[in-house]
Write a protein that holds these residues in place. Sequence first.
Motif, PDB file in Angstrom:
ATOM      1  N   MET A 194       0.811  -1.210   0.000  1.00 24.49           N
ATOM      2  CA  MET A 194       0.000   0.000   0.000  1.00 24.49           C
ATOM      3  C   MET A 194       0.846   1.262   0.000  1.00 24.49           C
ATOM      4  O   MET A 194       0.475   2.276  -0.604  1.00 24.49           O
ATOM      5  N   GLU A 195       1.979   1.218   0.649  1.00 23.53           N
ATOM      6  CA  GLU A 195       2.813   2.417   0.766  1.00 23.53           C
ATOM      7  C   GLU A 195       3.360   2.878  -0.580  1.00 23.53           C
ATOM      8  O   GLU A 195       3.775   4.031  -0.718  1.00 23.53           O
ATOM      9  N   ALA A 196       3.342   1.995  -1.567  1.00 28.10           N
ATOM     10  CA  ALA A 196       3.835   2.362  -2.897  1.00 28.10           C
ATOM     11  C   ALA A 196       2.708   2.820  -3.817  1.00 28.10           C
ATOM     12  O   ALA A 196       2.945   3.121  -4.982  1.00 28.10           O
ATOM     13  N   LYS A 197       1.478   2.898  -3.287  1.00 31.86           N
ATOM     14  CA  LYS A 197       0.322   3.251  -4.119  1.00 31.86           C
ATOM     15  C   LYS A 197      -0.180   4.657  -3.808  1.00 31.86           C
ATOM     16  O   LYS A 197      -0.023   5.156  -2.691  1.00 31.86           O
ATOM     17  N   ASP A 198      -0.794   5.274  -4.815  1.00 33.85           N
ATOM     18  CA  ASP A 198      -1.446   6.563  -4.610  1.00 33.85           C
ATOM     19  C   ASP A 198      -2.864   6.382  -4.094  1.00 33.85           C
ATOM     20  O   ASP A 198      -3.311   7.098  -3.208  1.00 33.85           O
ATOM     21  N   GLU A 199      -3.590   5.414  -4.664  1.00 38.10           N
ATOM     22  CA  GLU A 199      -4.987   5.156  -4.296  1.00 38.10           C
ATOM     23  C   GLU A 199      -5.038   3.899  -3.430  1.00 38.10           C
ATOM     24  O   GLU A 199      -4.733   2.802  -3.895  1.00 38.10           O
ATOM     25  N   ILE A 200      -5.412   4.046  -2.156  1.00 38.36           N
ATOM     26  CA  ILE A 200      -5.291   2.932  -1.203  1.00 38.36           C
ATOM     27  C   ILE A 200      -6.622   2.543  -0.566  1.00 38.36           C
ATOM     28  O   ILE A 200      -6.645   1.669   0.305  1.00 38.36           O
ATOM     29  N   PHE A 201      -7.734   3.148  -0.989  1.00 39.55           N
ATOM     30  CA  PHE A 201      -8.978   2.904  -0.264  1.00 39.55           C
ATOM     31  C   PHE A 201      -9.514   1.497  -0.452  1.00 39.55           C
ATOM     32  O   PHE A 201     -10.172   0.955   0.434  1.00 39.55           O
ATOM     33  N   GLN A 249      -3.421  10.218   4.277  1.00 38.70           N
ATOM     34  CA  GLN A 249      -4.133   9.881   3.051  1.00 38.70           C
ATOM     35  C   GLN A 249      -5.642   9.806   3.285  1.00 38.70           C
ATOM     36  O   GLN A 249      -6.441  10.234   2.448  1.00 38.70           O
ATOM     37  N   ILE A 250      -6.031   9.272   4.435  1.00 41.64           N
ATOM     38  CA  ILE A 250      -7.451   9.166   4.757  1.00 41.64           C
ATOM     39  C   ILE A 250      -8.059  10.563   4.905  1.00 41.64           C
ATOM     40  O   ILE A 250      -9.131  10.859   4.377  1.00 41.64           O
ATOM     41  N   ALA A 251      -7.350  11.439   5.620  1.00 40.66           N
ATOM     42  CA  ALA A 251      -7.858  12.784   5.860  1.00 40.66           C
ATOM     43  C   ALA A 251      -7.920  13.604   4.580  1.00 40.66           C
ATOM     44  O   ALA A 251      -8.783  14.474   4.418  1.00 40.66           O
ATOM     45  N   ALA A 252      -7.006  13.334   3.654  1.00 39.95           N
ATOM     46  CA  ALA A 252      -6.925  14.121   2.417  1.00 39.95           C
ATOM     47  C   ALA A 252      -7.698  13.493   1.274  1.00 39.95           C
ATOM     48  O   ALA A 252      -7.543  13.906   0.122  1.00 39.95           O
ATOM     49  N   TYR A 253      -8.538  12.499   1.564  1.00 38.53           N
ATOM     50  CA  TYR A 253      -9.246  11.793   0.500  1.00 38.53           C
ATOM     51  C   TYR A 253     -10.053  12.743  -0.363  1.00 38.53           C
ATOM     52  O   TYR A 253     -10.759  13.628   0.124  1.00 38.53           O
ATOM     53  N   LYS A 254      -9.947  12.569  -1.692  1.00 31.62           N
ATOM     54  CA  LYS A 254     -10.752  13.308  -2.652  1.00 31.62           C
ATOM     55  C   LYS A 254     -11.364  12.324  -3.634  1.00 31.62           C
ATOM     56  O   LYS A 254     -10.788  11.277  -3.910  1.00 31.62           O
ATOM     57  N   GLU A 255     -12.535  12.697  -4.155  1.00 30.19           N
ATOM     58  CA  GLU A 255     -13.184  11.839  -5.147  1.00 30.19           C
ATOM     59  C   GLU A 255     -12.277  11.694  -6.363  1.00 30.19           C
ATOM     60  O   GLU A 255     -11.730  12.685  -6.857  1.00 30.19           O
TER      61      GLU A 255
END
Length: 458
Positions: free
Chosen positions: A318-325, A352-358
């Motif tokens: 996951m740490e190497a990914k941009d989209e982790i949801f 990443q969770i706090a900065a989530y954008k559609e």
Amino acid sequence: MENSPTIRAEMEKYLKQEGLSKTEFGHITGLNTGTVSGIVKGNRSMSVHQLDSITAGMNLPPDYFYERYVEECIEESPHWRKISPFLYRCVELGRLDCVKRVVNILLDFPTYPPLLFEIAEDVFKDGYHEAAAFLYQKVAESERHQHSEKLALCQYRLFTINIGDDRAINLQAAIEFAPFVDRLNEIDQLDALKDLANIHRSLNHWDRVYELAQEMKRRAKTLYGLSRCDEQKKPSRPLFVYIAYADLLGAAVCHAQGDYVTGLKYVNAHADLSWVKESDPETQHWIGLFQGWAKINLCVNRLMAGDATVLPEYVEYMEAKDEIFAELLNIVEAANRYNLDIDDILDRFEPQIAAYKEPTSADLYTQQVLPEEAARFWYKLAKYNLIKGRYPYGFKCLIDALAKSDKINNAQLAHTCAGLFDRFRACADPEILEQYEKLSQEVWKKNDQKNGFTFSND
């Protein structure tokens, strides 16, 4: 009601008011004197480029004369060399009203729909989807051969354009388009099946996803075995990708249905691509992607079977990914299922969770599947925190999940959110209760107006 003065009359009036000769006005507009004189006298045809130059020279908005141009220069003499540039310009300036007037004139002539189709293709590629949708719809209506490839391609484009946030609309678009798949070019059929599969994946219609994936695999294998494709039509991805992607979808179906044994078969299938004949850089890129996805899917299989020892490997990926949801959703789901403590993982990915954008993309997977997964993630995270007694954050996540469920019109998930809130209602402070009640009323009204569309969400 008085008729508006003609373009030529307004030009004459402007030249007199400003005290300009035709030569002087020609210098201002970049047109030669003969052209200006011919247009003013009415004995010379006017192109949209010349019209734009004249309009700019008169310090008027670019589309100021467009309605009159339709009346004076197109209705009386519809020539394609004049019409085509005008339609493109109308699309650029957002004058769909003028596009509609011109197209309605042209549909009486059988030679024009194929030309309008080419314009639709161009403006679709340039992102002018509203104009493209109108053109595709009109071309489709004029198509007399109901089994033609052009009609099917119009329906495919309309399907793509109509896909949005509303799950009910997406389902209806998929249902309406499905009968046209077989009429497409054999290469376009692969992308159409892929897109339909991803729409049904976002709706959690897993049996339909499996059916579409297997059909895509069958057709792709046939083409790949022939070692050829239409020279005029290339697939958007290498042919082997559709075969491997069908196996990846098969793994997703098994995962959703809890069949991890069969899912492992599909994971291994899209991991082993030794049968691929090509070795160019694009092929190597895709092989690397599928092998990477296979590694993560093996982790998912183990995690969902209750093997928590796989978490460090999963987190490293996951740490190497941009989209982790999608990965976070799996982790939180496993935590809720097997009572795992994943606080350290959530802390690690808190930024990443706090900065989530559609996500924003024209790709139907990114456009449809990821928002649905994100909505379910917030619900699962709410459940995880509420069970642990972290009520303020748990309720915040739950309200976010409800809002996202409403945005994508996932009535079943919204109902599930409501059930979880009722379970912990006694722990909510008055401010949370007020916020939840306001949002739930909005969700109820919206779904009540949509005739009760509901979707299964396993």
